[in-house]
Design a protein around this motif. Structure first.
Motif, short mmCIF file in Angstrom:
data_model
loop_
_atom_site.label_atom_id
_atom_site.label_comp_id
_atom_site.label_asym_id
_atom_site.label_seq_id
_atom_site.Cartn_x
_atom_site.Cartn_y
_atom_site.Cartn_z
N VAL A 200 54.91 44.05 42.38
CA VAL A 200 54.63 42.77 41.75
C VAL A 200 53.15 42.72 41.36
CG1 VAL A 200 54.45 40.28 42.14
CG2 VAL A 200 56.46 41.52 42.93
N ALA A 201 52.89 42.19 40.18
CA ALA A 201 51.51 41.95 39.75
C ALA A 201 51.28 40.45 39.73
CB ALA A 201 51.27 42.55 38.37
N LEU A 202 50.43 39.96 40.63
CA LEU A 202 50.06 38.55 40.64
C LEU A 202 48.99 38.34 39.56
CD1 LEU A 202 49.87 37.78 44.46
CD2 LEU A 202 51.73 37.29 42.88
N CYS A 203 49.32 37.57 38.54
CA CYS A 203 48.47 37.45 37.36
C CYS A 203 47.82 36.07 37.28
CB CYS A 203 49.28 37.67 36.09
SG CYS A 203 50.25 39.19 36.04
N SER A 204 46.57 36.06 36.88
CA SER A 204 45.95 34.79 36.51
C SER A 204 46.58 34.32 35.21
CB SER A 204 44.44 34.98 36.34
OG SER A 204 44.18 35.82 35.22
N PRO A 205 46.53 33.02 34.90
CA PRO A 205 47.12 32.54 33.65
C PRO A 205 46.56 33.24 32.41
CG PRO A 205 46.64 30.70 35.09
CD PRO A 205 46.04 31.91 35.75
N GLY A 206 45.26 33.51 32.42
CA GLY A 206 44.66 34.18 31.27
C GLY A 206 45.20 35.57 31.06
N PHE A 207 45.33 36.33 32.14
CA PHE A 207 45.86 37.69 32.03
C PHE A 207 47.30 37.66 31.55
CE2 PHE A 207 48.02 41.45 33.50
CZ PHE A 207 47.10 42.48 33.37
N PHE A 208 48.12 36.77 32.13
CA PHE A 208 49.53 36.71 31.79
C PHE A 208 49.72 36.35 30.32
CE2 PHE A 208 53.83 35.05 31.62
CZ PHE A 208 54.53 35.92 32.44
N GLY A 246 58.21 47.68 32.24
CA GLY A 246 57.71 48.98 32.69
C GLY A 246 57.76 49.18 34.19
N GLY A 247 58.76 48.58 34.86
CA GLY A 247 58.89 48.76 36.30
C GLY A 247 58.02 47.84 37.14
N ILE A 248 57.33 46.90 36.50
CA ILE A 248 56.45 45.98 37.22
C ILE A 248 56.92 44.55 36.94
CG2 ILE A 248 54.10 45.10 37.46
CD1 ILE A 248 53.10 47.83 36.52
N GLU A 249 56.94 43.73 37.97
CA GLU A 249 57.27 42.32 37.82
C GLU A 249 55.95 41.53 37.75
OE1 GLU A 249 59.68 38.68 40.05
OE2 GLU A 249 59.65 40.68 40.93
N TYR A 250 55.61 41.12 36.55
CA TYR A 250 54.39 40.34 36.35
C TYR A 250 54.70 38.87 36.62
CZ TYR A 250 52.57 44.52 33.99
OH TYR A 250 52.15 45.79 33.69
N VAL A 251 53.91 38.24 37.49
CA VAL A 251 54.13 36.85 37.87
C VAL A 251 52.86 36.05 37.59
CG1 VAL A 251 54.81 35.25 39.69
CG2 VAL A 251 55.71 37.58 39.69
N GLU A 252 52.98 35.02 36.80
CA GLU A 252 51.84 34.14 36.53
C GLU A 252 51.67 33.18 37.72
OE1 GLU A 252 50.44 31.06 33.00
OE2 GLU A 252 52.48 30.94 33.80
N TYR A 253 50.49 33.23 38.33
CA TYR A 253 50.21 32.36 39.48
C TYR A 253 49.09 31.41 39.08
CZ TYR A 253 50.18 31.11 44.45
OH TYR A 253 50.30 30.43 45.64
N ARG A 254 49.45 30.17 38.76
CA ARG A 254 48.49 29.19 38.29
C ARG A 254 47.82 28.43 39.43
NH1 ARG A 254 49.09 28.52 32.92
NH2 ARG A 254 47.77 26.65 33.02
N GLY A 255 48.10 28.82 40.64
CA GLY A 255 47.65 28.07 41.79
C GLY A 255 46.15 27.93 41.90
N LYS A 256 45.74 26.76 42.32
CA LYS A 256 44.33 26.50 42.64
C LYS A 256 44.28 25.32 43.60
CE LYS A 256 42.47 25.67 38.69
NZ LYS A 256 41.41 25.32 37.72
N ASN A 260 38.99 25.92 43.05
CA ASN A 260 39.10 27.30 43.51
C ASN A 260 40.43 27.91 43.04
OD1 ASN A 260 36.64 27.18 45.08
ND2 ASN A 260 37.78 25.95 46.55
N ASP A 261 40.36 28.86 42.10
CA ASP A 261 41.55 29.56 41.65
C ASP A 261 42.03 30.52 42.73
OD1 ASP A 261 41.59 28.39 39.10
OD2 ASP A 261 40.11 29.84 38.36
N LEU A 262 43.35 30.60 42.90
CA LEU A 262 43.89 31.55 43.87
C LEU A 262 43.76 32.99 43.36
CD1 LEU A 262 47.03 29.60 45.11
CD2 LEU A 262 45.03 30.21 46.43
N ILE A 263 44.04 33.20 42.08
CA ILE A 263 43.90 34.53 41.49
C ILE A 263 42.69 34.52 40.56
CG2 ILE A 263 45.00 36.31 40.08
CD1 ILE A 263 46.31 35.85 42.81
N THR A 264 41.81 35.50 40.71
CA THR A 264 40.58 35.56 39.92
C THR A 264 40.89 35.49 38.43
OG1 THR A 264 39.65 36.99 41.64
CG2 THR A 264 38.49 36.88 39.54
N ALA A 265 40.17 34.62 37.73
CA ALA A 265 40.40 34.40 36.30
C ALA A 265 40.33 35.71 35.52
CB ALA A 265 39.39 33.40 35.75
N GLY A 266 41.32 35.93 34.64
CA GLY A 266 41.32 37.10 33.77
C GLY A 266 41.81 38.37 34.43
#
Length: 313
Positions: A200-208, A246-256, A260-266
């Motif tokens: 799993v890839a925990l993604c910031s909103p910007g990355f996703f 491509g074998g990866i589950e990308y998940v957008e994590y908008r949490g804050k 304080n963002d949970l996942i570093t921006a970008g």
């Protein structure tokens, strides 16, 4: 329900159901099971690591001395467990003459205590989620007030995190190749003996957003007949958009929490799911005599009645 209009005592007005504004309670990291919990009896833990090695055995001439085996290298590292405590109290004026929430009946002491305990529980769960996100994003042990010595698991265990630039600004970037680079690194460095079946890839909103808008990803949406429908998935999966590619589950994590963002921006963080003891949360005992040298629990709540009958803490 009709109640008195206090602006005009000779009128009555209708009271509707209460509108309760509840902040988002982010908990995806906990739900994914990335962290196992373990109760300990002390406020400090020592982690013993063993760097196992695997090598091929060379051949020797019969009758000559055999090759010599070597023991694995061991090391012990010590980590202090931060303490997160918070107090609250109920006073007579919090109950006296107060109407219960969503009702025309008087409030009760038990109801006030229950509300306060529920809120304190949410605060602890939010703190735990943020501390775990901090560990994933930076490797730091979360101690914002510096009550324990600053510790970083990357530094302490001599681990260098691999960083991959997805080069979203270039339309021809091969996104599958970028993901494969991350998958290969996970497989080559898992070092637990586990077989990784889900990443799993925990993604910031910007990355996703940049990921799903990239030219090569748009093509996969156009020609891929699957359940990957972002709008429907967002409705079906609560607040999280998910995209398997491509074998990866990308998940957008908008949490804050606050600012304080949970996942570093970008950024996004690639993690194997189902790996034993990849991350662990240690629960130490409360600083109460009843908990001395007892196995720690994830959370404690203690209620005391003031002997002068003036407050409950």
């Amino acid at each position: 329900m009709a109640i008195r209009d206090y602006a005009d005592p000779f009128k009555v007005i209708d009271q509707t159901e209460a509108i309760i504004s509840v902040p988002n309670q982010w908990g995806l990291i906990n739900e994914l099971g990335l962290f196992q919990q373990e109760g300990v009896t002390q406020h400090t833990v020592s982690v013993e690591s063993q760097n196992g090695t695997l090598a091929l055995i060379g051949d020797t001439k019969r009758g000559t001395r055999n090759l010599v085996n070597k023991d694995d290298v061991r090391a012990i590292r010590t980590f202090a467990i931060p303490n997160f405590s918070i107090d609250d109290a109920v006073f007579p004026e919090d109950v006296q003459g107060k109407r219960a929430y969503g009702s025309d009946n008087p409030d009760t002491t038990d109801a006030v205590i229950a509300r306060k305990l529920e809120r304190l529980s949410r605060l602890h769960m939010a703190t735990r989620e943020y501390a775990r996100a901090k560990m994933i994003c930076t490797g730091d042990v979360y101690s914002p007030n510096g009550t324990v010595v600053a510790q970083n698991v990357y530094t302490d265990f001599g681990v260098t995190r691999k960083e991959i630039d997805f080069v979203f600004g270039t339309a021809t970037t091969d996104m599958i190749a970028k993901g494969e680079e991350g998958l290969a690194h996970v497989q080559d460095n898992i070092q637990t003996g586990d077989v990784v079946n889900r990443v799993v890839a925990l993604c910031s909103p910007g990355f996703f957003s940049k990921l799903i808008s990239h030219a090569t990803i748009k093509d996969s949406y156009k020609f891929y007949s699957s359940t990957q429908e972002p709008l429907r998935n967002r409705l079906g999966q609560g607040l999280f958009r998910r995209f398997e590619f491509g074998g990866i589950e990308y998940v957008e994590y908008r949490g804050k929490f606050g600012t304080n963002d949970l996942i570093t921006a970008g950024e996004a963080f690639l993690l194997p799911v189902g790996v034993s003891d990849m991350f662990k949360t240690f629960n130490s005992p409360a600083t109460k005599f009843a908990s001395v040298n007892a196995v720690g629990e994830p959370m404690y709540a203690h209620t005391y009645y003031d002997p002068r009958d003036e407050k409950i803490v």
